[in-house]
Design a protein around this motif. Structure first.
Motif, PDB file in Angstrom:
ATOM      1  N   GLU A 125      37.676  41.618  46.362  1.00 49.01           N
ATOM      2  CA  GLU A 125      39.112  41.858  46.276  1.00 49.01           C
ATOM      3  C   GLU A 125      39.665  42.373  47.609  1.00 49.01           C
ATOM      4  OE1 GLU A 125      37.209  41.987  43.661  1.00 49.01           O
ATOM      5  OE2 GLU A 125      38.392  40.968  42.132  1.00 49.01           O
ATOM      6  N   ARG A 181      34.071  42.550  34.222  1.00 47.78           N
ATOM      7  CA  ARG A 181      34.574  41.216  34.559  1.00 47.78           C
ATOM      8  C   ARG A 181      35.979  41.019  33.995  1.00 47.78           C
ATOM      9  NH1 ARG A 181      31.140  37.592  36.857  1.00 47.78           N
ATOM     10  NH2 ARG A 181      33.117  36.979  37.788  1.00 47.78           N
ATOM     11  N   THR A 190      33.244  36.610  43.185  1.00 49.52           N
ATOM     12  CA  THR A 190      32.504  37.625  42.423  1.00 49.52           C
ATOM     13  C   THR A 190      31.174  37.064  41.913  1.00 49.52           C
ATOM     14  OG1 THR A 190      34.630  38.546  41.787  1.00 49.52           O
ATOM     15  CG2 THR A 190      32.719  39.362  40.597  1.00 49.52           C
TER      16      THR A 190
HETATM   17  N1  ASP Z   1      36.953  39.384  40.408  1.00 53.43           N
HETATM   18  C1  ASP Z   1      36.630  40.016  39.173  1.00 53.43           C
HETATM   19  C2  ASP Z   1      35.929  39.024  38.249  1.00 53.43           C
HETATM   20  O1  ASP Z   1      35.752  37.886  38.606  1.00 53.43           O
HETATM   21  C3  ASP Z   1      37.830  40.629  38.505  1.00 53.43           C
HETATM   22  C4  ASP Z   1      38.843  39.643  37.970  1.00 53.43           C
HETATM   23  O2  ASP Z   1      38.805  38.455  38.264  1.00 53.43           O
HETATM   24  O3  ASP Z   1      39.721  40.084  37.242  1.00 53.43           O
HETATM   25  O4  ASP Z   1      35.554  39.397  37.176  1.00 53.43           O
END
Ligand code: ASP
Ligand code: MG
Length: 409
Positions: free
Chosen positions: A74, A150, A47
Motif C-alpha cells: 500500500e 485480507r 499482496t
Molecule cells: N491489499 C490487501 C489485500 O489484498 C488489502 C485490500 O486489498 O483491501 O488483501
C-alpha cells in the motif's frame, strides 16, 4: 460541499494508466471545495506476490514480520497516486496508516482498529489537499505496523470516514452494488438500492464477497453510511445504512441469497452425555481462535452418547482436527469425521421476522431440485442449509427463484 472517503481496490491502481484513469475520474467529479480522502489497496496482485515471496523464505514467517512485509504494498500505491494528482495540478499528500492516526491492537495479520486520530488528515484537507491514505494497515501503541486481514482496506476506509465524520464512505468495486445473489451465479439477481448494516453483515459473513464483514461492522458501530458502487461507471450503487429510507424493502421478504463453499463439516462422534463436554470442545477451539458455526448436538445410536456436529472454514479444518485429537482421550469420545465437500446456502432478511413459512419456502425450493439438506441452522434474520458442494450453484438459483419470482426474466 461534499466530504467523502473513497476506497479503491488493487485492480483500480494496477498500472500507471489505471492510476491516471482513477485520478481523472475523481478530479472530473470534484467540486472546488469538496473534501476528498482516498483509501487505496496495493497495486494489482502485489499482496499475493509478497505472500509468495515470504513463502520462499519460510513457511512460518513471524506475524510481526509478515505485517512489515505486506504493508509495503500500500505504501507504493499511495505515493504513486499522490504524485499523479500533483502531476494533474491538484494538491495532494499521501499518509501511511501510522501517519493517518490509525491505531490498532497488536493482533498481527488481523488487527482490529481501536481508534482513528484523524487530525493530520483533517489539517491536510483544510489546506486544500486530496489526501491519500494507505489501506489495510495501522500502528500499535508500541509503534509496530499491523495489517487488518485480507480485504482490510474496506475497513480502513470506513474507519477513516467515521474518524473524520465524513458524509459518506464510497467503496468502489467491480460489481456496481449489492445484489440479491452473486450476479455471476444468478444472472437475474437484482441490485438493491439500500440494505441495513445488520442484513449486509449477515450476507457478508455468509459468503457474499462484496465487502469485508469487519468494515460493515465498523459502519454500524459508528453510524457511517457506506455506498458500494462501480469502478467502471457512475451509476448509483447500493447504500448500506442503519434504516431503510425507500419503500424498496417492502417488496421482498428476504434481501439476499448467499453461499459459501469455504466450509468443512466436523462430526465428533460418541461424545459422553455429561455436563461440561461441549464447553471443553468449544473452549479448546476458541483458544486457537477457530470460529465455529452451525452447531448441532444429537443423540447418538449408542446409549448416553451424543454426536456433535459443527462447521468451520476450510482454512481452519486441519487446526480443528488437531485440537480435537488432543482432547480425545481427556473427553473420551469415539472419533472425528471431516467432510470438506459441502457448501452452505443461506437466505438473509429482517423481513422473515414475523413472516411464517419462510423456512418452509426455502426447504421447498431445495426439495424441488432434489437437493438433500444436511445441517440446518437459523438466527433471527438468517436461515442456512448445509448441502453437497456440487449442488451449490443449483441451490442458490432455485432459492433465488422462489423468493424473487417476478423479477426473473
Ligand atoms: N491489499 C490487501 C489485500 O489484498 C488489502 C485490500 O486489498 O483491501 O488483501
Ligand atoms: Mg487486494
Amino acid at each position: 460541499m461534499a466530504f467523502v472517503v473513497k476506497k479503491f481496490g488493487g485492480s483500480s491502481v494496477a498500472t500507471p494508466e489505471k492510476i491516471y484513469h482513477l485520478v481523472d475520474r475523481v478530479l472530473g467529479e470534484k467540486k472546488p471545495d469538496d473534501k476528498i480522502v482516498i483509501v487505496v489497496s496495493a497495486m494489482g496482485d502485489t499482496t499475493d506476490d509478497l505472500l509468495t515471496l515470504a513463502g520462499r523464505i519460510t513457511d512460518h514467517m513471524p506475524k510481526r514480520e509478515m505485517d512489515m512485509l505486506l504493508s509495503t504494498g500500500e505504501q507504493i500505491s499511495i505515493a504513486l497516486l499522490a504524485s499523479a494528482f500533483m502531476e494533474r495540478g491538484q494538491k495532494a499528500i499521501s499518509f501511511t496508516g501510522f501517519q493517518a492516526g490509525i491505531r490498532t491492537n497488536a493482533n498481527h495479520t488481523k488487527a482490529g482498529i481501536m481508534e482513528v486520530k484523524a487530525d493530520r488528515v483533517m489539517k491536510a484537507l483544510d489546506e486544500g489537499n486530496v489526501v491519500i491514505v494507505a489501506g489495510f494497515q495501522g500502528i500499535t501503541d508500541e509503534g509496530d505496523i499491523t495489517t487488518l486481514g485480507r480485504g482490510g482496506s474496506d475497513t480502513t476506509a470506513v474507519a477513516v470516514a467515521a474518524g473524520l465524520k465524513a458524509d459518506i464512505c464510497e467503496i468502489y468495486t467491480d460489481v456496481d452494488g449489492v445484489y440479491t445473489a452473486d450476479p455471476r451465479v444468478v444472472p437475474n439477481a437484482i441490485k438493491l438500492k439500500e440494505i441495513t448494516f445488520g442484513e449486509m453483515l449477515e450476507l457478508a459473513r455468509l459468503g457474499a464477497g462484496v465487502m469485508q464483514p469487519r468494515a460493515v461492522e465498523y459502519g454500524e458501530l459508528t453510524g457511517t453510511d457506506i455506498h458500494v458502487r462501480s469502478t467502471f461507471n457512475r451509476v448509483e450503487g447500493t447504500i448500506i445504512r442503519g434504516e431503510y429510507t425507500m419503500m424498496e424493502e417492502k417488496k421482498f421478504i428476504i434481501r439476499g441469497v448467499a453461499s459459501d463453499s469455504n466450509v468443512a463439516k466436523i462430526t465428533v462422534r460418541g461424545v459422553p452425555d455429561v455436563p461440561g463436554v461441549a464447553y471443553r470442545i468449544f473452549n479448546g477451539l476458541a483458544q486457537e481462535n477457530i470460529a465455529v458455526d452451525m452447531i448441532v448436538q444429537s443423540t447418538s445410536a449408542v446409549k448416553e452418547k451424543n454426536d456433535i456436529v459443527f462447521t468451520v472454514t476450510k482454512t481452519d479444518m486441519a487446526d480443528t482436527v488437531g485440537v480435537l485429537e488432543q482432547l480425545k482421550n481427556e473427553i473420551g469420545f469415539a472419533r472425528v469425521d471431516v467432510e470438506a465437500n459441502v457448501a452452505k446456502v443461506s437466505i438473509v432478511g429482517a423481513g422473515m421476522l414475523g413472516n411464517p413459512g419462510v423456512a418452509a419456502r426455502m426447504f421447498g425450493a431445495l426439495a424441488s431440485e432434489n437437493i438433500n439438506l444436511d445441517v440446518i441452522s437459523t438466527s433471527e434474520i438468517t436461515i442456512s442449509c448445509l448441502i453437497a458442494k456440487e449442488d451449490e450453484k443449483k441451490a442458490v438459483n432455485v432459492v433465488h427463484r422462489f423468493f424473487f419470482p417476478n423479477e426473473e426474466k
